[in-house]
Design a protein around this motif. Structure first.
Motif, short mmCIF file in Angstrom:
data_model
loop_
_atom_site.label_atom_id
_atom_site.label_comp_id
_atom_site.label_asym_id
_atom_site.label_seq_id
_atom_site.Cartn_x
_atom_site.Cartn_y
_atom_site.Cartn_z
N CYS A 133 0.85 -1.19 0.00
CA CYS A 133 0.00 0.00 0.00
C CYS A 133 0.89 1.24 0.00
O CYS A 133 1.58 1.52 0.98
CB CYS A 133 -0.91 0.00 1.23
SG CYS A 133 -2.08 -1.38 1.26
N LYS A 134 0.87 1.96 -1.11
CA LYS A 134 1.75 3.11 -1.27
C LYS A 134 1.05 4.20 -2.08
O LYS A 134 0.37 3.90 -3.06
CB LYS A 134 3.03 2.67 -1.99
CG LYS A 134 4.06 3.77 -2.21
CD LYS A 134 5.28 3.23 -2.94
CE LYS A 134 6.31 4.32 -3.17
NZ LYS A 134 7.51 3.81 -3.90
N MET A 243 -7.43 1.77 13.99
CA MET A 243 -7.49 3.20 14.31
C MET A 243 -6.21 3.91 13.90
O MET A 243 -6.24 5.00 13.31
CB MET A 243 -7.74 3.41 15.80
CG MET A 243 -7.87 4.88 16.20
SD MET A 243 -7.98 5.14 17.98
CE MET A 243 -6.32 4.74 18.49
N GLN A 244 -5.07 3.30 14.19
CA GLN A 244 -3.78 3.92 13.85
C GLN A 244 -3.61 4.05 12.33
O GLN A 244 -3.03 5.03 11.84
CB GLN A 244 -2.64 3.10 14.44
CG GLN A 244 -2.59 3.05 15.95
CD GLN A 244 -2.32 4.42 16.57
OE1 GLN A 244 -1.66 5.27 15.98
NE2 GLN A 244 -2.84 4.64 17.78
N LEU A 245 -4.13 3.08 11.59
CA LEU A 245 -4.01 3.14 10.13
C LEU A 245 -4.75 4.35 9.55
O LEU A 245 -4.24 5.01 8.65
CB LEU A 245 -4.56 1.85 9.50
CG LEU A 245 -3.61 0.66 9.44
CD1 LEU A 245 -4.37 -0.61 9.09
CD2 LEU A 245 -2.49 0.91 8.44
N VAL A 246 -5.93 4.63 10.07
CA VAL A 246 -6.70 5.74 9.49
C VAL A 246 -6.29 7.08 10.07
O VAL A 246 -6.64 8.13 9.51
CB VAL A 246 -8.22 5.52 9.68
CG1 VAL A 246 -8.67 4.27 8.97
CG2 VAL A 246 -8.60 5.46 11.16
N GLY A 269 -5.99 -0.46 3.99
CA GLY A 269 -4.86 0.10 3.26
C GLY A 269 -5.26 0.58 1.88
O GLY A 269 -4.83 1.65 1.43
N ALA A 270 -6.10 -0.19 1.19
CA ALA A 270 -6.58 0.23 -0.13
C ALA A 270 -7.35 1.53 -0.05
O ALA A 270 -7.19 2.43 -0.89
CB ALA A 270 -7.43 -0.88 -0.75
N PRO A 293 -4.67 -9.07 -7.30
CA PRO A 293 -4.83 -7.78 -6.62
C PRO A 293 -4.72 -7.91 -5.11
O PRO A 293 -5.21 -8.87 -4.52
CB PRO A 293 -6.23 -7.35 -7.05
CG PRO A 293 -6.41 -7.98 -8.39
CD PRO A 293 -5.72 -9.32 -8.29
N GLY A 294 -4.08 -6.93 -4.48
CA GLY A 294 -3.83 -7.00 -3.05
C GLY A 294 -5.06 -6.81 -2.20
O GLY A 294 -5.13 -7.28 -1.07
N SER A 295 -6.05 -6.10 -2.72
CA SER A 295 -7.33 -5.93 -2.04
C SER A 295 -8.35 -6.75 -2.81
O SER A 295 -8.71 -6.42 -3.94
CB SER A 295 -7.74 -4.45 -2.00
OG SER A 295 -8.93 -4.28 -1.28
#
Length: 368
Positions: A133-134, A243-246, A269-270, A293-295
């Motif tokens: 995810c980038k 929560m930390q991801l968003v 992540g997507a 696909p990753g997602s």
């Protein structure tokens, strides 16, 4: 003695060859992907939903870039009956070719039909799912400077498929966590971090509640981490991870986790970087590799409309080309995709535009 030395020599040769691959562990496979006359044979399973449209894009781009790959295509569907002959033929092709490219197979939400996606990974012991995810230039996103890799154990956890009704109205679902498979995925994650110049691995778990299952996963990962003193590590409860991801996704580098958590985190992540249409992914085992696909979205709602973004499958095929050591072709296609995404002239609806899958594919080919 001669046979033993020959075997050891073969393994060393294979290990040396695979050490340059972008995302793979040392493989106990002295045969490798099938290549005849400089051309690799790859199993292609377009999948359900938008699969046929995005697979057609990949084939068009490969033809334009003169990629030395020929596909054995199997139009397998998640709607087909279990133990279908086509499923067995596709698995036989994967065993023969060692490498596959696939879209997502639909899993009906009904009793008695297991997921073909899961069955395929278990059958071939493709244990490590990798999604990158980038942020990508030209794609609007909620956060900047996002760049993390999700490494997900593929063969056990909640996806073990062991469920039964012990009493009418009472269903028991078994979550399987084993030390050998946890060691394997943890070592893969730390090897990946070491090989790709990553600094930290985050172990995602729910050991505060599932003290035995996730406790085993956490403690095993911690033990493996001690073998890699140059790589930092920390652990995080899965709900806090969400929560930390968003809120601050930049803190993550490499993440390793059991199966279900990986499914959820890869979708978060997507969403952070612009949607499932731009997230590539891969699945690795000791002998086989499948790129998808990753997602993992089927996108049935836009099937047949020629509006799908093919970038995730094309970028997954780029990962496949690097796995096959076709680096020049991989760089050529990846640069063309990045150039197309960064341009405002051609965008599919998921990126805020109105262009078709065909338009986007032609733009990539022009940018090769």
């Amino acid at each position: 003695m001669f046979r033993s030395l020959t075997r050891q020599s073969a393994i060393k040769q294979v290990a040396a060859r695979l050490s340059v691959r972008s995302m793979s562990t040392v493989v106990e496979d002295s045969v490798g992907p099938k290549c005849y006359g400089g051309t690799y044979t790859v199993t292609l399973i377009p999948g359900d939903g938008i699969g046929q449209e995005t697979a057609a894009s990949v084939k068009a781009v490969f033809d334009a870039a003169k990629v030395p790959v020929q596909f054995e295509q199997f139009d397998l569907s998640g709607f087909t009956p279990e133990n279908d002959k086509l499923m067995q033929e596709a698995l036989a092709s994967l065993r023969r070719n060692k490498v596959g490219l696939k879209g997502i197979l639909y899993t009906p939400i009904r009793q008695g039909h297991s997921s073909f996606n899961v069955a395929m990974r278990k059958e071939l012991d493709i244990y490590a799912a990798v999604a990158h995810c980038k942020n990508m230039a030209g794609v609007e996103a909620r956060h900047k400077n996002v760049d993390f890799v999700i490494i997900r154990e593929n063969t056990e956890g909640e996806y073990s498929g062991l469920e039964h009704q012990s009493f009418p109205g009472v269903v028991e679902s078994l979550k399987i966590i084993t030390r050998p498979k946890t060691e394997r995925i943890a070592r893969y994650a730390f090897d990946y971090a070491l090989r790709h110049g990553r600094k930290r691995v985050t172990i995602v778990h729910k050991a505060n509640i599932m003290k035995l299952a996730d406790g085993l996963f956490l403690n095993t990962c911690r033990a493996v981490a001690k073998e890699y003193p140059s790589i930092q590590y920390n652990d995080m409860i899965v709900d806090n991870t969400a929560m930390q991801l968003v809120s601050k996704p930049q803190q993550f580098d490499v993440m390793v986790m059991p199966n279900l958590y990986g499914s959820i985190v890869s979708n978060i992540g997507a969403g952070l970087i612009g949607g499932p249409g731009i997230v590539p992914g891969a699945n690795y085992g000791r002998e086989f590799a499948i790129f998808e696909p990753g997602s993992r979205h089927v996108a049935k709602d836009i099937q047949g409309r020629n509006t799908a973004n093919p970038s995730s499958l094309i970028l997954s095929s780029v990962m496949m080309l690097r796995h096959l050591q076709l680096t020049e072709h991989a760089d050529l296609i990846e640069n063309a995709v990045n150039k197309t995404l960064s341009s405002d002239s051609v965008k599919t609806p998921d990126l805020g535009g109105s262009n078709s899958t065909t338009d986007f594919t032609k733009a990539i080919i022009r940018n090769l």
